[in-house]
Design a protein around this motif. Structure first.
Motif, PDB file in Angstrom:
ATOM      1  N   ALA A  38       0.832  -1.204   0.000  1.00 55.07           N
ATOM      2  CA  ALA A  38       0.000   0.000   0.000  1.00 55.07           C
ATOM      3  C   ALA A  38       0.865   1.251   0.000  1.00 55.07           C
ATOM      4  CB  ALA A  38      -0.922   0.006   1.208  1.00 55.07           C
ATOM      5  N   LYS A  39       0.537   2.157  -0.889  1.00 61.30           N
ATOM      6  CA  LYS A  39       1.251   3.433  -0.967  1.00 61.30           C
ATOM      7  C   LYS A  39       0.605   4.424  -0.005  1.00 61.30           C
ATOM      8  CE  LYS A  39       2.464   7.239  -4.023  1.00 61.30           C
ATOM      9  NZ  LYS A  39       2.066   7.924  -5.245  1.00 61.30           N
ATOM     10  N   VAL A  40       1.434   5.030   0.836  1.00 59.22           N
ATOM     11  CA  VAL A  40       0.972   6.063   1.757  1.00 59.22           C
ATOM     12  C   VAL A  40       0.963   7.378   0.980  1.00 59.22           C
ATOM     13  CG1 VAL A  40       1.407   7.268   3.920  1.00 59.22           C
ATOM     14  CG2 VAL A  40       1.949   4.823   3.720  1.00 59.22           C
ATOM     15  N   ILE A  69      -7.399   1.611   2.968  1.00 56.57           N
ATOM     16  CA  ILE A  69      -7.478   0.316   3.671  1.00 56.57           C
ATOM     17  C   ILE A  69      -7.073   0.451   5.140  1.00 56.57           C
ATOM     18  CG2 ILE A  69      -7.175  -1.065   1.588  1.00 56.57           C
ATOM     19  CD1 ILE A  69      -4.216  -1.382   2.378  1.00 56.57           C
ATOM     20  N   ILE A  70      -7.082   1.661   5.635  1.00 57.01           N
ATOM     21  CA  ILE A  70      -6.599   1.941   6.985  1.00 57.01           C
ATOM     22  C   ILE A  70      -7.365   1.173   8.065  1.00 57.01           C
ATOM     23  CG2 ILE A  70      -8.056   3.973   7.394  1.00 57.01           C
ATOM     24  CD1 ILE A  70      -5.526   5.264   8.646  1.00 57.01           C
ATOM     25  N   ASP A  95      -0.646   7.220  13.254  1.00 57.13           N
ATOM     26  CA  ASP A  95      -1.700   6.789  14.177  1.00 57.13           C
ATOM     27  C   ASP A  95      -2.008   5.306  13.981  1.00 57.13           C
ATOM     28  OD1 ASP A  95      -1.893   9.297  15.302  1.00 57.13           O
ATOM     29  OD2 ASP A  95      -3.779   9.829  14.295  1.00 57.13           O
ATOM     30  N   ARG A  96      -2.048   4.866  12.715  1.00 57.62           N
ATOM     31  CA  ARG A  96      -2.338   3.446  12.442  1.00 57.62           C
ATOM     32  C   ARG A  96      -1.187   2.555  12.877  1.00 57.62           C
ATOM     33  NH1 ARG A  96      -2.955  -0.993  12.499  1.00 57.62           N
ATOM     34  NH2 ARG A  96      -4.242  -2.351  11.223  1.00 57.62           N
ATOM     35  N   ILE A  97       0.047   3.009  12.676  1.00 54.62           N
ATOM     36  CA  ILE A  97       1.216   2.237  13.096  1.00 54.62           C
ATOM     37  C   ILE A  97       1.244   2.133  14.623  1.00 54.62           C
ATOM     38  CG2 ILE A  97       3.757   2.228  13.121  1.00 54.62           C
ATOM     39  CD1 ILE A  97       2.413   1.510  10.403  1.00 54.62           C
TER      40      ILE A  97
END
Length: 190
Positions: A38-40, A69-70, A95-97
């Motif tokens: 996935a590209k950020v 897809i977060i 935040d997701r990490i």
């Protein structure tokens, strides 16, 4: 654990290392792990397209945009190195990490990513780690090991492109077991 339920996310942006991305994705897919690259795109000056250019100039097409897809749950999130310091500037990404670590799920980084993204956001506190020699800094407060790869709790870190196979096999072993690693290695003649 049945492979059809094992999901890995590899996050990239322009400047991500090609070898650390492609080898890891390929090796994990050979174990039937569902890998999404996935590209950020929530980074200043980053294009919203799926196309990304690696640190050595090779152009690739990601499977998805990270921001789309977060909300998915991943057994492991993998951060390739390269010129990836801009990832630490994305609040959505970080935040997701941080949630991945707080939820006791695997979070891994190779090359420059442990130093430029994980340490910068205090995600390696109380963990042993390694990173690319030029990225790891004595002044960042992290205790760096010079090992090719370090496993510490739910964190796996590796030094560089040359450790990509070792790194991928360790992630595979953690998620799928040693028997699956031996099976894939046999097919790769390693």
């Amino acid at each position: 654990m049945k492979s059809k339920y094992v999901r890995a996310l590899i996050t990239v942006t322009n400047g991500s290392d090609e070898i650390e991305t492609v080898i890891v994705a390929d090796v994990l897919r050979r174990a039937d792990i569902l890998v999404t690259i996935a590209k950020v795109t929530s980074i200043p000056n980053e294009s919203p397209t799926l196309e990304w250019k690696g640190s050595q100039g090779t152009t690739f097409l990601a499977d998805a945009r990270f921001e789309d897809i977060i909300d998915k749950v991943w057994d492991v999130i993998i951060l390739p190195g390269g010129q990836v310091s801009s990832l630490a500037e994305s609040k959505i990404f970080m935040d997701r990490i941080k949630w991945q670590k707080a939820d006791s799920r695997y979070l891994t980084g190779i090359g420059e990513a442990p130093a430029l993204v994980l340490v910068k956001n205090r995600l390696l506190e109380d963990e042993k780690a390694t990173a690319a020699p030029g990225a790891a800094s004595e002044g960042d407060g992290q205790v760096w090991e010079e090992s090719p790869m370090v496993v510490s709790g739910k964190m796996v870190t590796a030094r560089s492109q040359g450790t990509s196979f070792m790194f991928a096999f360790k992630i595979m072993e953690i998620l799928m077991g040693k028997k699956k690693v031996d099976e894939v290695k046999k097919g790769l003649i390693i």
